[in-house]
Design an enzyme around this catalytic site. Structure first.
Site, PDB file in Angstrom:
ATOM      1  N   SER A  13       0.828  -1.210   0.000  1.00  0.00           N
ATOM      2  CA  SER A  13       0.000   0.000   0.000  1.00  0.00           C
ATOM      3  C   SER A  13       0.864   1.263   0.000  1.00  0.00           C
ATOM      4  O   SER A  13       0.528   2.238  -0.672  1.00  0.00           O
ATOM      5  CB  SER A  13      -0.988   0.004   1.169  1.00  0.00           C
ATOM      6  OG  SER A  13      -0.324   0.053   2.404  1.00  0.00           O
ATOM      7  N   ASN A  14       1.983   1.263   0.714  1.00  0.00           N
ATOM      8  CA  ASN A  14       2.880   2.418   0.664  1.00  0.00           C
ATOM      9  C   ASN A  14       3.616   2.483  -0.669  1.00  0.00           C
ATOM     10  O   ASN A  14       3.866   3.572  -1.188  1.00  0.00           O
ATOM     11  CB  ASN A  14       3.864   2.406   1.843  1.00  0.00           C
ATOM     12  CG  ASN A  14       3.246   2.986   3.088  1.00  0.00           C
ATOM     13  OD1 ASN A  14       2.774   4.118   3.083  1.00  0.00           O
ATOM     14  ND2 ASN A  14       3.234   2.222   4.157  1.00  0.00           N
ATOM     15  N   LEU A  92      15.915  -6.470   8.781  1.00  0.00           N
ATOM     16  CA  LEU A  92      16.888  -5.452   9.168  1.00  0.00           C
ATOM     17  C   LEU A  92      17.918  -5.317   8.040  1.00  0.00           C
ATOM     18  O   LEU A  92      18.351  -6.315   7.464  1.00  0.00           O
ATOM     19  CB  LEU A  92      17.594  -5.836  10.460  1.00  0.00           C
ATOM     20  CG  LEU A  92      16.743  -5.802  11.726  1.00  0.00           C
ATOM     21  CD1 LEU A  92      17.551  -6.309  12.922  1.00  0.00           C
ATOM     22  CD2 LEU A  92      16.226  -4.400  11.995  1.00  0.00           C
ATOM     23  N   ILE A  93      18.288  -4.090   7.755  1.00  0.00           N
ATOM     24  CA  ILE A  93      19.297  -3.830   6.737  1.00  0.00           C
ATOM     25  C   ILE A  93      20.673  -4.062   7.367  1.00  0.00           C
ATOM     26  O   ILE A  93      20.950  -3.596   8.472  1.00  0.00           O
ATOM     27  CB  ILE A  93      19.181  -2.386   6.209  1.00  0.00           C
ATOM     28  CG1 ILE A  93      17.798  -2.161   5.573  1.00  0.00           C
ATOM     29  CG2 ILE A  93      20.301  -2.059   5.227  1.00  0.00           C
ATOM     30  CD1 ILE A  93      17.498  -3.010   4.363  1.00  0.00           C
ATOM     31  N   ASN A 107      12.914   4.546   6.288  1.00  0.00           N
ATOM     32  CA  ASN A 107      11.906   3.544   6.634  1.00  0.00           C
ATOM     33  C   ASN A 107      10.688   4.247   7.213  1.00  0.00           C
ATOM     34  O   ASN A 107      10.797   5.328   7.785  1.00  0.00           O
ATOM     35  CB  ASN A 107      12.480   2.567   7.670  1.00  0.00           C
ATOM     36  CG  ASN A 107      11.515   1.448   8.008  1.00  0.00           C
ATOM     37  OD1 ASN A 107      10.860   0.885   7.136  1.00  0.00           O
ATOM     38  ND2 ASN A 107      11.419   1.122   9.279  1.00  0.00           N
ATOM     39  N   HIS A 109       7.469   3.521   9.914  1.00  0.00           N
ATOM     40  CA  HIS A 109       7.126   2.619  11.014  1.00  0.00           C
ATOM     41  C   HIS A 109       5.821   3.086  11.660  1.00  0.00           C
ATOM     42  O   HIS A 109       5.634   4.277  11.877  1.00  0.00           O
ATOM     43  CB  HIS A 109       8.253   2.609  12.049  1.00  0.00           C
ATOM     44  CG  HIS A 109       8.031   1.627  13.144  1.00  0.00           C
ATOM     45  ND1 HIS A 109       8.202   0.275  12.963  1.00  0.00           N
ATOM     46  CD2 HIS A 109       7.609   1.791  14.418  1.00  0.00           C
ATOM     47  CE1 HIS A 109       7.910  -0.355  14.095  1.00  0.00           C
ATOM     48  NE2 HIS A 109       7.551   0.547  14.989  1.00  0.00           N
TER      49      HIS A 109
END
Length: 189
Positions: A13-14, A92-93, A107, A109
């Protein structure tokens, strides 16, 4: 014009909100690549329908995290990616991507960080009994939702809210705030 990669693991959706901002010309960027770690994620068909190149690969197909991230990095280099937006990317990057794109990864959140980092932030907020939660956009560092905050917007928790109802209100804020922040970051350069 900046070349943007979006990393997503779910419905997208984003991703859709950002793509619409690009299509409308408000966000002056090329949506260069979708990186997805879930081969059955709905976001893949959204990207394909918009003609956005996709790189879909599972981390478990690599010997280690560095190998996975090197494959992602190689693909991003092919598409000239300048900037990364995580949009529901549930990993996690690591140091390989941070080394190449440090300061150019953001990011979104679903909480007012530093409260409720990690998974299930909406459920965490309801369980804690807080009256306000929200949305945070932040730079990515080597921690879990610990990078410098760029923007936040609060969302009231209503009496009797379920996680689904609260998530709907949070998503409606995300879909406006994320493209807006990307416009500020990418259009000013």
């Amino acid at each position: 014009m900046k070349h943007l990669a979006i990393f997503a693991s779910g419905t997208g959706s984003n991703f859709q909100a950002i793509a619409e901002a690009v299509q409308s010309g408000k966000l002056k960027a090329e949506l260069a690549l979708l990186v997805c770690d879930q081969p059955k994620a709905a976001v893949i068909s959204k990207a394909e329908n918009l003609g956005v190149p996709t790189f879909v690969t599972r981390p478990k197909d690599y010997e280690n995290k560095a190998g996975y991230e090197q494959a992602v990095l190689t693909e991003m280099e092919k598409h000239g990616v300048d900037f990364i937006a995580l949009a529901g990317y549930m990993r996690l990057i690591g140091s390989t991507l941070l080394g190449a794109y440090g300061g150019r990864i953001i990011n979104i959140h679903p909480s007012l960080l530093p409260a409720f980092p990690g998974l299930h932030a909406i459920e965490q907020a309801i369980a804690a009994g807080v009256k306000v939660t929200g949305v945070t956009i932040h730079y990515v560092d080597d921690g879990m939702d610990t990078g410098p905050i760029i923007a936040q917007e609060s969302v009231a928790i209503q009496p009797g809210d379920t996680a689904d109802r609260l998530a709907e209100r949070i998503h409606s804020i995300e879909h406006v705030l994320y493209p807006s922040v990307l416009m500020q970051l990418l259009n000013e350069e």
